[in-house]
Design a protein around this motif. Structure first.
Motif, PDB file in Angstrom:
ATOM      1  N   VAL A  51       0.838  -1.201   0.000  1.00 32.76           N
ATOM      2  CA  VAL A  51       0.000   0.000   0.000  1.00 32.76           C
ATOM      3  C   VAL A  51       0.873   1.252   0.000  1.00 32.76           C
ATOM      4  O   VAL A  51       0.603   2.221  -0.733  1.00 32.76           O
ATOM      5  CB  VAL A  51      -0.954  -0.011   1.214  1.00 32.76           C
ATOM      6  N   LEU A  52       1.929   1.239   0.787  1.00 34.39           N
ATOM      7  CA  LEU A  52       2.836   2.385   0.836  1.00 34.39           C
ATOM      8  C   LEU A  52       3.501   2.620  -0.517  1.00 34.39           C
ATOM      9  O   LEU A  52       3.653   3.772  -0.944  1.00 34.39           O
ATOM     10  CB  LEU A  52       3.896   2.171   1.921  1.00 34.39           C
ATOM     11  N   ALA A  53       3.888   1.546  -1.204  1.00 30.73           N
ATOM     12  CA  ALA A  53       4.503   1.695  -2.532  1.00 30.73           C
ATOM     13  C   ALA A  53       3.523   2.333  -3.516  1.00 30.73           C
ATOM     14  O   ALA A  53       3.905   3.207  -4.306  1.00 30.73           O
ATOM     15  CB  ALA A  53       4.972   0.338  -3.048  1.00 30.73           C
ATOM     16  N   LEU A  54       2.262   1.907  -3.477  1.00 29.51           N
ATOM     17  CA  LEU A  54       1.251   2.507  -4.352  1.00 29.51           C
ATOM     18  C   LEU A  54       1.076   3.990  -4.044  1.00 29.51           C
ATOM     19  O   LEU A  54       1.050   4.836  -4.948  1.00 29.51           O
ATOM     20  CB  LEU A  54      -0.088   1.779  -4.191  1.00 29.51           C
ATOM     21  N   ASN A  55       0.966   4.332  -2.758  1.00 34.99           N
ATOM     22  CA  ASN A  55       0.775   5.732  -2.365  1.00 34.99           C
ATOM     23  C   ASN A  55       1.984   6.585  -2.736  1.00 34.99           C
ATOM     24  O   ASN A  55       1.843   7.701  -3.244  1.00 34.99           O
ATOM     25  CB  ASN A  55       0.526   5.821  -0.860  1.00 34.99           C
ATOM     26  N   ALA A  56       3.189   6.050  -2.482  1.00 37.18           N
ATOM     27  CA  ALA A  56       4.399   6.828  -2.717  1.00 37.18           C
ATOM     28  C   ALA A  56       4.624   7.097  -4.198  1.00 37.18           C
ATOM     29  O   ALA A  56       5.005   8.207  -4.586  1.00 37.18           O
ATOM     30  CB  ALA A  56       5.607   6.102  -2.123  1.00 37.18           C
ATOM     31  N   THR A  57       4.398   6.086  -5.029  1.00 35.28           N
ATOM     32  CA  THR A  57       4.668   6.272  -6.460  1.00 35.28           C
ATOM     33  C   THR A  57       3.607   7.134  -7.129  1.00 35.28           C
ATOM     34  O   THR A  57       3.924   7.963  -7.983  1.00 35.28           O
ATOM     35  CB  THR A  57       4.774   4.914  -7.175  1.00 35.28           C
ATOM     36  N   GLN A  58       2.349   6.970  -6.725  1.00 36.40           N
ATOM     37  CA  GLN A  58       1.320   7.856  -7.268  1.00 36.40           C
ATOM     38  C   GLN A  58       1.574   9.298  -6.826  1.00 36.40           C
ATOM     39  O   GLN A  58       1.438  10.235  -7.620  1.00 36.40           O
ATOM     40  CB  GLN A  58      -0.066   7.417  -6.824  1.00 36.40           C
ATOM     41  N   SER A  59       1.980   9.460  -5.584  1.00 40.26           N
ATOM     42  CA  SER A  59       2.299  10.795  -5.094  1.00 40.26           C
ATOM     43  C   SER A  59       3.484  11.391  -5.843  1.00 40.26           C
ATOM     44  O   SER A  59       3.506  12.591  -6.142  1.00 40.26           O
ATOM     45  CB  SER A  59       2.600  10.745  -3.591  1.00 40.26           C
ATOM     46  N   ALA A  60       4.476  10.539  -6.159  1.00 33.68           N
ATOM     47  CA  ALA A  60       5.622  11.023  -6.935  1.00 33.68           C
ATOM     48  C   ALA A  60       5.180  11.558  -8.292  1.00 33.68           C
ATOM     49  O   ALA A  60       5.640  12.615  -8.740  1.00 33.68           O
ATOM     50  CB  ALA A  60       6.643   9.906  -7.109  1.00 33.68           C
ATOM     51  N   ALA A  61       4.270  10.840  -8.947  1.00 34.29           N
ATOM     52  CA  ALA A  61       3.776  11.301 -10.247  1.00 34.29           C
ATOM     53  C   ALA A  61       3.019  12.624 -10.101  1.00 34.29           C
ATOM     54  O   ALA A  61       3.153  13.532 -10.934  1.00 34.29           O
ATOM     55  CB  ALA A  61       2.880  10.238 -10.864  1.00 34.29           C
ATOM     56  N   LEU A  62       2.225  12.750  -9.030  1.00 36.84           N
ATOM     57  CA  LEU A  62       1.475  13.985  -8.809  1.00 36.84           C
ATOM     58  C   LEU A  62       2.403  15.138  -8.446  1.00 36.84           C
ATOM     59  O   LEU A  62       2.194  16.276  -8.890  1.00 36.84           O
ATOM     60  CB  LEU A  62       0.438  13.769  -7.708  1.00 36.84           C
ATOM     61  N   HIS A  63       3.418  14.860  -7.658  1.00 35.79           N
ATOM     62  CA  HIS A  63       4.402  15.905  -7.337  1.00 35.79           C
ATOM     63  C   HIS A  63       5.113  16.382  -8.601  1.00 35.79           C
ATOM     64  O   HIS A  63       5.396  17.577  -8.743  1.00 35.79           O
ATOM     65  CB  HIS A  63       5.444  15.375  -6.343  1.00 35.79           C
TER      66      HIS A  63
END
Length: 363
Positions: free
Chosen positions: A308-320
């Protein structure tokens, strides 16, 4: 060799030999065979075995840290290295000396590349799939038939571990691309993780000698719990490396856009704190598993949280990253697909939650 020296050597090899290949691995399905062999030469798989076995004895936690160093740059190659390390882990834990003597040192030292065909087994034991390989006892070993949809880090000159059902138990064994009756077939194209030498397997009357058996049907029930936690914990190296990569993208994006990025759900500091906590738990549980005191429930919960953390972190990276993160060449775009793999590779999030629920209900 110390853990610090090993990780420094791995980081340098990743920077010099793997980083230039990452786009071709992701976009063209390049398998970085030479990197894998060089990784073996510098001890990149050796922590999973004792010095007596041909390894360096640094243990499971160090092996997971090696996979993290690789995953910081390339999730696909971290997965390929996980396959090798997992196969070594199975042999390290095997009660049968003949199969250890035959294969383990070469896998630990990267002289032979190795995979793991245990996805179907793990899902079958959780009540998710039927078992695809069947065995019968013959003189001097077993005869195996059946097919597996995909097995990774394999090839004509690779070996790997499988199980086959026999009666109400299972036999676990080493086989390879040159075994008579083994056929490798190309898989449909994946959206990511293409450079991992993943094939479908067919077994037609494949003979498995007794000296290639990791666990006999009589040993299997007591053997499988000795490898399960380590198998899962080694995957934490892939996930942690992918999250590290995402954090790097966020940090770079914040150089220019920190103020507007502060309105996003997940900040660099929050994600980093979650990763640090998960990593501390990984090290603790890895030491327990290395010392044959695995905590399966805690391991399952950690692995689910990491996915779950990997999904959140990578999606957040794309949004950032904003619009730049939507470019095909963007590392953020690749990291999103790598994190999806962390979430669906066996054991997937839904599989983990099923097993967690069953264990908690039994308590």
């Amino acid at each position: 060799m110390t853990r610090e020296a090993l990780l420094n050597n791995v980081a340098e090899l990743v920077k010099s030999k793997l980083k230039p290949l990452v786009d071709d691995i992701d976009r063209k399905g390049l398998y970085p065979k030479e990197f894998m062999l060089e990784l073996g030469k510098i001890g990149g798989f050796a922590a999973t075995g004792t010095v007596e076995e041909g390894g360096n004895g640094l243990g499971l936690a160090t092996q997971i840290a090696v996979l993290r160093e690789i995953g910081k740059e390339c999730g696909a190659t971290s997965f390929s290295a996980w396959c090798q390390a997992a196969c070594a882990w199975y042999l390290h834990q095997s009660p049968n000396q003949a199969v250890k003597d035959k294969y383990l040192a070469d896998i630990l030292q990267g002289k032979v590349l190795a995979g793991t065909g245990m996805s179907n087994t793990v899902k079958h034991l959780a009540g998710i799939e039927k078992h695809n390989l069947q065995a019968e006892r013959v003189e001097g070993g077993y005869k195996v038939n059946g097919a597996l949809p995909w097995v990774s880090n394999i090839g004509e000159d690779h070996i790997w571990a499988n199980t086959a059902q026999i009666g109400d138990s299972y036999v676990m064994f080493i086989t390879g691309g040159q075994w008579e009756g083994v056929t490798l077939q190309n898989c449909p194209e994946f959206c990511g993780l293409e450079g991992t030498r993943t094939y479908s397997l067919n077994f037609k009357d494949v003979f498995i000698s007794d000296e290639d058996v990791i666990a006999t049907p009589e040993q299997f029930q007591s053997y499988i719990p000795t490898i399960k936690a380590g198998f899962i914990l080694l995957q934490m190296g892939i996930g942690a490396g992918v999250i590290d990569g995402a954090l790097g993208i966020i940090r770079m994006a914040n150089v220019v856009n920190a103020e507007v990025n502060s309105y996003l759900d997940h900040s660099y500091d929050d994600l980093k704190a979650a990763l640090d906590g998960a990593w501390a738990e990984t090290e603790r549980l890895a030491d327990d598993a290395w010392n044959n005191k695995p905590d399966t429930l805690a391991t399952l919960k950690l692995r689910e949280a990491a996915a779950v953390l990997a999904l959140n972190a990578t999606q957040s990276a794309a949004l950032h990253a904003g619009a730049k993160g939507y470019l095909m060449r963007s590392p953020a775009q690749r990291r999103v697909r790598e994190a999806m793999f962390v979430a669906i590779v066996t054991p997937a999030i839904k599989h983990l939650r099923k097993e967690i629920a069953a264990l908690e209900a039994a308590q």
